[in-house]
Structure formats: structure tokens, C-alpha cells
Enzyme design. Sequence first.
Site, PDB file in Angstrom:
ATOM      1  N   HIS A 308       0.948  -1.115   0.118  1.00  0.00           N
ATOM      2  CA  HIS A 308      -0.026  -0.141  -0.074  1.00  0.00           C
ATOM      3  C   HIS A 308       0.889   1.257   0.131  1.00  0.00           C
ATOM      4  O   HIS A 308       1.790   1.149   0.708  1.00  0.00           O
ATOM      5  CB  HIS A 308      -0.896   0.099   1.306  1.00  0.00           C
ATOM      6  CG  HIS A 308      -1.990   1.171   0.884  1.00  0.00           C
ATOM      7  ND1 HIS A 308      -2.080   2.299   1.382  1.00  0.00           N
ATOM      8  CD2 HIS A 308      -3.343   0.744   0.447  1.00  0.00           C
ATOM      9  CE1 HIS A 308      -3.290   2.742   1.134  1.00  0.00           C
ATOM     10  NE2 HIS A 308      -4.092   1.778   0.638  1.00  0.00           N
ATOM     11  N   ASP A 366      -7.842  -5.397  -0.157  1.00  0.00           N
ATOM     12  CA  ASP A 366      -8.366  -6.496  -1.158  1.00  0.00           C
ATOM     13  C   ASP A 366      -8.025  -7.928  -0.810  1.00  0.00           C
ATOM     14  O   ASP A 366      -8.202  -8.827  -1.872  1.00  0.00           O
ATOM     15  CB  ASP A 366      -7.744  -5.839  -2.571  1.00  0.00           C
ATOM     16  CG  ASP A 366      -8.313  -4.729  -2.597  1.00  0.00           C
ATOM     17  OD1 ASP A 366      -7.677  -3.725  -2.757  1.00  0.00           O
ATOM     18  OD2 ASP A 366      -9.521  -4.502  -2.819  1.00  0.00           O
TER      19      ASP A 366
END
Length: 431
Positions: A308, A366
Amino acid sequence: MADSNKTATLTFDNKSFELPMHSPTAGPDVIDIGKLYGQADVFTFDPGFTSTAACASTITFIDGDKGELLHRGYPIDQLAEKSHFLEVCYLLLYGELPTAEQLEDFENRVTLHTMLHEQMTYFYRGFRRDAHPMAVMVGVVGAMSAFYHDSTDINDPWQREVASIRLIAKMPTIAAWAYKYHIGQPFVYPRNDLDYASNFLRMCFSVPAEEYEVNPILSRAMDRIFTLHADHEQNASTSTVRLASSSGANPFACIAAGIACLWGPAHGGANQACLEMLREIGTPDRIPEFIERAKDRNDPFRLMGFGHRVYKNFDPRAKVMKQSADEVLELLGIEDNPTLQTAKELEKIALEDDYFIDKKLYPNVDFYSGIILDAMGFPTSMFTPIFALARTVGWVAQWKEQLSDPAHKIGRPRQLYTGKTFRDYVEVENR
Ligand code: SDX
């Protein structure tokens, strides 16, 4: 935004420039370079916006080192456990948790806007049945500006409010109908006696041939997935919505732009790519092969659902999602789901590997979401549409915030030009 009493000094070519600074309520100070080009005839250079604050905002704060995500100050783990999606929508849109009366009024307003203009059913029929549902959502949401002319004037606060409610209310219907069209089943209309998540599940999975009872376990899990995806500061798709809105584009065009950006596998498309990767891995014994590929700089393969831009510790949403995956699959009696076992083993191995530790790569939102959605019966092609459905409130809240800032202007970045400098045209016979 508090003006800081601090200033930054930029010195080059024996010249110095004082730049104002602003202090946040949380997070790093910022150096205001808005007048730098006019003062110093230089641009700053930050293609991925890794060090650039594009706006001031009061909606969502992320501390990537602490793994903290706050919506109007409230931590995501508490909202996921104690609140529900429409209450979080109210919080994101209006800044405070609603009273019981305010919440009831908001939920009623959303409920009364869930139907689509009947003419839009024909718009769906222009697509091939095998079109990806995200392609349909981009098209249908963009087309809303051709059906809801009375809520496209961005300078009218009332029309902005109506457009906001319409988008939040209609997105489940739009996404569910994209799914029904994709599988060749008839559209199912929303029902006013169902809550937001239950309505969506029924529109996706019920058929006219028999009664459909919403499973409360799945409805609660669906609502929590919506909450976990609601907003996330200035991510790529939210920044796309803000940039589209800065030109004065209508709200439906701006949200369609956000959906298009979210589709990418580096962003919202990762949930689909992650489950497909877990299925390709198949069994835990193949995990080392994929870990090595992810570490190979010559191999474009990346561990989907990992890493991320902001979180350099755990993604708090992933923690809640992992817990929800355990709960939902156990309640459904499929806790030994091989994909879930592979995901847990992959997470364990990756987090013990120096490459992932050194690069601070952790599971993101996710990584586990697809396992729950798969257990609910959704095909992987519906994973990103569900992300888009949930993120619509974040896009809308950020869109409203930008429009309410009287100082906002069209976004127009500059560039570091590395192409050919001036040269005269050469006739073809002389080339
Ligand atoms: C979302 O911004 C948001 O908030 C997004 C989001 C939201 O709610 O809106 O949180 C939703 O988009 C989550 C992210 C979903 N994407 C994926 O899971 C796809 C896989 N992840 C990566 O593509 C990547 O981690 C990103 C895109 C998420 C972040 O990329 P960055 O910040 O640009 O980091 P990077 O690509 O510069 O990576 C840093 C290093 C690189 O190695 P070096 O070039 O330094 O040697 O880490 C490596 C990368 O190669 N790396 C990975 C990796 N992610 C980064 N290596 C293997 N597998 C990965 N997943």
C-alpha cells in the site's frame, strides 16, 4: 487548515525563497508551494504524488505507520463493529454521527431513491452480455447525467444534495443489474422494506421463480464490507473524482471517472486479481513459487492484495476483513475453504520473508475481501463493482467538500518536459 508560524526556506543557485507552511490537526505539516513557480521559476516534481498533498480535507485521516484509519475522527474498527454503512455514509457526508431521528430521515431519503429510471433498462441492453460489469457501471453511471438533469447543476446546493443521495441510493441497483444482465437473469427491483445491504443481496441473488430470504449473516457481512470500503483519503480514484469535478463536470460524470480509475488492478481491481491469484496458487505448497516471482524484479508479477502506498504497517481494514472472513465462512460451515487456508498461509509466509518485511508490504483491504464475496456467491467480476458501490459515498463526500471550498480551482498540473526543443518543419522530400 491552520497557518503554521513555521516557514520553509528553499535555496538553490545562490537564491533563497521562504515558503509558508500549514499545520494539520493530524499528520505531517505541509509546505505551501502554490506561489513557488511565480517566485522562483521552478516546478516541483512528484509524479506519483508520494510527497504531495493535493487538498485540505476533514473527512478521512490515515496514519500509515500506526495502521490507523479515521472517518471524521472515528476509527474504522469501531465503526465496522458498532455502526452500519448508512450511518457511516451520514458521518462521511455531514461530519457527525446522526441522532436517531436524523438517521431515520437519511435512511428514508436513501430508500426512496433506490429505483432507476425505467428507460435505463434499455441502456443496459446495449452492452454484450459478457461485458465486464465494471464497463457497464462506468457507462450507466455516466449516463445518469442524461436521465437526471434536475440534479446536475453543481452550483445549486440542493441539486448537489439530491445527486449525492441518488448516487448512494442507486449504486446497489446499478451494480446488481450489471450482474443480472451479465448472467442473463431478469432485473430485480429494490424493495423499501429491506435495509441497504439486504436489498443489494436480494437484487443480486433472487429470481422471480421463487421466494428469496436474505441470510442475516451475509447481510451483516455485506454491510461491513461496504463500511470498510467507504472512503480512503486521496487515493487514485478519489483524486480522479476531485480532478474531474475541478472542471465543473456534473456529479455523475465525476463518479463515472472514479469508477473507471478504481477498475485498475493496482487499485480497486486488486480484489478480483487477488482471488484469481489465490486460485492460481491453488495449494499452500505452491506459495514459495509465487513469493519468489513477487520478489523477482524482472517479473512483473506482484502479490495482489499486498502492499500500500500509505500503510507501512498493517491495513486496519484487512484486519477486520480477515476476522469477518473467519466468522462468515465458519457460520456458513465452510471454514476449511481451501482459498482461505491458502490466503492465511501466504500471509504468514510473506510476513516472515525479509523482502516483504524490508519493503513494509502487508495485506491490504483487497486481500481477504474476495474470499468473503466468493463465499457469498459473487463471481470475481463483481468484486470491483462492489468496491465501487461502497466507495461512492467517499467519492461523493470528497466531491461535495471540494465544491464547498470557495478557493477551489481547476486542477492543472505542469510537467518536466524532456522532449525535443524547437525545430523547423522538414518537407518530406528532404527527410
Ligand atoms: C487499494 O490508495 C489507496 O488508499 C488505495 C486503497 C483505497 O482504499 O482506495 O487502499 C485501495 O488500491 C489497495 C491496493 C490494492 N492493490 C494491490 O493489492 C496490488 C498489489 N500492490 C501493489 O501494486 C502496490 O503495493 C501498490 C500499488 C498498492 C502500492 O504501490 P506503491 O506505493 O507505488 O509502491 P511501489 O510500487 O513503489 O512498491 C515499493 C516496492 C517496489 O519494489 P522496488 O521497486 O522498491 O524494488 O515494493 C514492491 C515494488 O516492486 N512491491 C511489491 C508489491 N507492492 C509493492 N512487490 C511484490 N508484491 C507487491 N504487492
